[in-house]
Scaffold this active site. Structure first.
Site, PDB file in Angstrom:
ATOM      1  N   LYS A  13      -8.097  -7.441  -6.497  1.00  0.00           N
ATOM      2  CA  LYS A  13      -8.365  -5.948  -6.894  1.00  0.00           C
ATOM      3  C   LYS A  13      -6.648  -6.147  -7.098  1.00  0.00           C
ATOM      4  CE  LYS A  13      -9.801  -3.127  -3.677  1.00  0.00           C
ATOM      5  NZ  LYS A  13     -10.169  -4.140  -2.578  1.00  0.00           N
ATOM      6  N   ARG A  88     -13.325   5.095  -2.927  1.00  0.00           N
ATOM      7  CA  ARG A  88     -13.483   4.780  -2.517  1.00  0.00           C
ATOM      8  C   ARG A  88     -14.548   5.286  -1.421  1.00  0.00           C
ATOM      9  NH1 ARG A  88      -9.383   0.268  -0.775  1.00  0.00           N
ATOM     10  NH2 ARG A  88      -9.986  -1.270   0.974  1.00  0.00           N
ATOM     11  N   ARG A 127      -4.657 -15.121   3.016  1.00  0.00           N
ATOM     12  CA  ARG A 127      -3.246 -14.945   2.531  1.00  0.00           C
ATOM     13  C   ARG A 127      -2.347 -14.363   3.222  1.00  0.00           C
ATOM     14  NH1 ARG A 127      -5.873  -9.338  -0.090  1.00  0.00           N
ATOM     15  NH2 ARG A 127      -6.322  -8.204   1.763  1.00  0.00           N
ATOM     16  N   ARG A 160      -1.091  -9.611   6.712  1.00  0.00           N
ATOM     17  CA  ARG A 160      -1.368  -8.305   7.161  1.00  0.00           C
ATOM     18  C   ARG A 160      -2.007  -7.982   8.198  1.00  0.00           C
ATOM     19  NH1 ARG A 160      -3.845  -5.910   1.589  1.00  0.00           N
ATOM     20  NH2 ARG A 160      -5.711  -4.726   3.172  1.00  0.00           N
ATOM     21  N   ARG A 171     -14.350  -4.497   7.978  1.00  0.00           N
ATOM     22  CA  ARG A 171     -13.754  -4.301   5.803  1.00  0.00           C
ATOM     23  C   ARG A 171     -14.914  -4.556   5.192  1.00  0.00           C
ATOM     24  NH1 ARG A 171      -8.579  -7.408   5.685  1.00  0.00           N
ATOM     25  NH2 ARG A 171      -8.350  -6.753   3.659  1.00  0.00           N
TER      26      ARG A 171
HETATM   27  P1  ADP Z   1      -8.621  -3.928   0.733  1.00  0.00           P
HETATM   28  O1  ADP Z   1      -9.042  -3.799  -0.479  1.00  0.00           O
HETATM   29  O2  ADP Z   1      -8.193  -5.431   0.737  1.00  0.00           O
HETATM   30  O3  ADP Z   1      -8.998  -3.831   1.823  1.00  0.00           O
HETATM   31  P2  ADP Z   1      -6.362  -1.921   0.372  1.00  0.00           P
HETATM   32  O4  ADP Z   1      -4.515  -2.857   0.573  1.00  0.00           O
HETATM   33  O5  ADP Z   1      -6.642  -1.397  -0.524  1.00  0.00           O
HETATM   34  O6  ADP Z   1      -6.850  -3.502   0.598  1.00  0.00           O
HETATM   35  O7  ADP Z   1      -6.944  -1.296   1.445  1.00  0.00           O
HETATM   36  C1  ADP Z   1      -6.239  -1.503   3.610  1.00  0.00           C
HETATM   37  C2  ADP Z   1      -6.921  -0.470   4.520  1.00  0.00           C
HETATM   38  O8  ADP Z   1      -6.473   0.878   3.845  1.00  0.00           O
HETATM   39  C3  ADP Z   1      -8.805  -0.395   3.760  1.00  0.00           C
HETATM   40  O9  ADP Z   1      -9.137  -0.961   4.738  1.00  0.00           O
HETATM   41  C4  ADP Z   1      -8.802   1.623   4.689  1.00  0.00           C
HETATM   42  O10 ADP Z   1      -8.487   1.174   6.068  1.00  0.00           O
HETATM   43  C5  ADP Z   1      -7.489   1.904   3.745  1.00  0.00           C
HETATM   44  N1  ADP Z   1      -7.833   3.118   2.791  1.00  0.00           N
HETATM   45  C6  ADP Z   1      -7.662   2.372   0.714  1.00  0.00           C
HETATM   46  N2  ADP Z   1      -7.413   3.028   0.293  1.00  0.00           N
HETATM   47  C7  ADP Z   1      -8.504   3.991   1.041  1.00  0.00           C
HETATM   48  C8  ADP Z   1      -8.760   4.721   0.589  1.00  0.00           C
HETATM   49  N3  ADP Z   1      -9.034   5.277  -1.166  1.00  0.00           N
HETATM   50  N4  ADP Z   1      -9.920   5.747   1.831  1.00  0.00           N
HETATM   51  C9  ADP Z   1      -9.824   5.557   2.326  1.00  0.00           C
HETATM   52  N5  ADP Z   1      -9.069   4.614   2.611  1.00  0.00           N
HETATM   53  C10 ADP Z   1      -8.278   3.409   1.849  1.00  0.00           C
END
Ligand code: ADP
Ligand code: ZN
Length: 217
Positions: A13, A88, A127, A160, A171
């Site tokens: 993404k 999400r 990554r 990360r 996840r």
């Molecule tokens: P990825 O899509 O690779 O899991 P992100 O950087 O988008 O990585 O998100 C990392 C973490 O941040 C998620 O696993 C979640 O815990 C939290 N997070 C990100 N966006 C949201 C959201 N819209 N609602 C709830 N938690 C979120």
């Protein structure tokens, strides 16, 4: 133009969002990045978010929705944006619809990125990301020229904390339970544009651009 990018963790993404951000001059809003910068700065929001992120769970809607609403009110969002990692949950998607409707605005397209789970697991655990500019690298497929140093900005390149095998599995479960249903939600509105990121991000971006054109965007 207002876009959403949907996809499993590690589906690319962020990488896709950065290409589209530059191409269409959009603000790039990554909720994951906002949480991580709060964690780094030790803010109350960051401390609370970290307890969920480290377990591969979602940060509660009560925190996330308000945070995004405040971000969307900033000046750089006026010319359009790409939301990366939000919404999400169905509740987040409904809240987003409501906050946009209140301003007479709407989402123009929702980009759905497809990658097989096995490929995700391999890509995420190998990554590495730049702490300073956010660029993504991969020890196996796209290593930095100098180990631990960003090719683009010279910043520190690290893994990360949530990119371990166990957390990626959690996840993915979270994704299928909470986020995947959003594809149907936006499909019903005729907004979905698909991109396949199993092979490479160039072909994924190309099919997204064609899909946007087909929607008249
Ligand atoms: P990825 O899509 O690779 O899991 P992100 O950087 O988008 O990585 O998100 C990392 C973490 O941040 C998620 O696993 C979640 O815990 C939290 N997070 C990100 N966006 C949201 C959201 N819209 N609602 C709830 N938690 C979120
Ligand atoms: Zn960098």
């Amino acid at each position: 133009m207002r876009l959403i990018i949907l996809g499993a963790p590690g589906s690319g993404k962020g990488t896709t969002a950065v290409v589209l951000r530059d191409k269409y001059s959009l603000a790039h809003i990554s909720t994951g990045d906002i949480f991580r910068s709060n964690i780094k700065a030790g803010t109350p929001l960051g401390i609370e978010a970290k307890s969920y992120i480290d377990k591969g769970q979602l940060v509660p809607d009560s925190i996330t929705i308000g945070m995004v609403e405040a971000r969307l009110a900033e000046d750089d969002c006026k010319a359009g944006y790409i939301l990366d990692g939000f919404p999400r949950t169905l509740a987040q998607a409904q809240a987003l619809d409501e906050m946009l409707a209140a301003k007479g605005e709407k989402i123009d397209a929702v980009l759905s990125i497809k990658v097989d789970d096995e490929i995700i697991k391999e890509r995420v655990t190998t990554r590495r990301v730049c702490e300073k500019c956010g660029a993504s690298f991969n020890v196996k497929f796209k290593p930095t020229k100098v180990e631990g140093v960003c090719d683009l900005c010279g910043g520190n390149v690290v893994q990360r904390a949530d990119d371990t095998e166990e957390t990626v599995a959690a996840r993915l479960v979270t994704y299928y339970e909470n986020t995947r249903p959003l594809i149907d939600f936006y499909q019903a509105k005729g907004l979905i544009v698909e991109g396949d990121n199993n092979v490479d991000s160039e072909s994924c971006v190309r099919s997204i651009e064609e899909g946007l054109k087909a929607l008249g965007i």
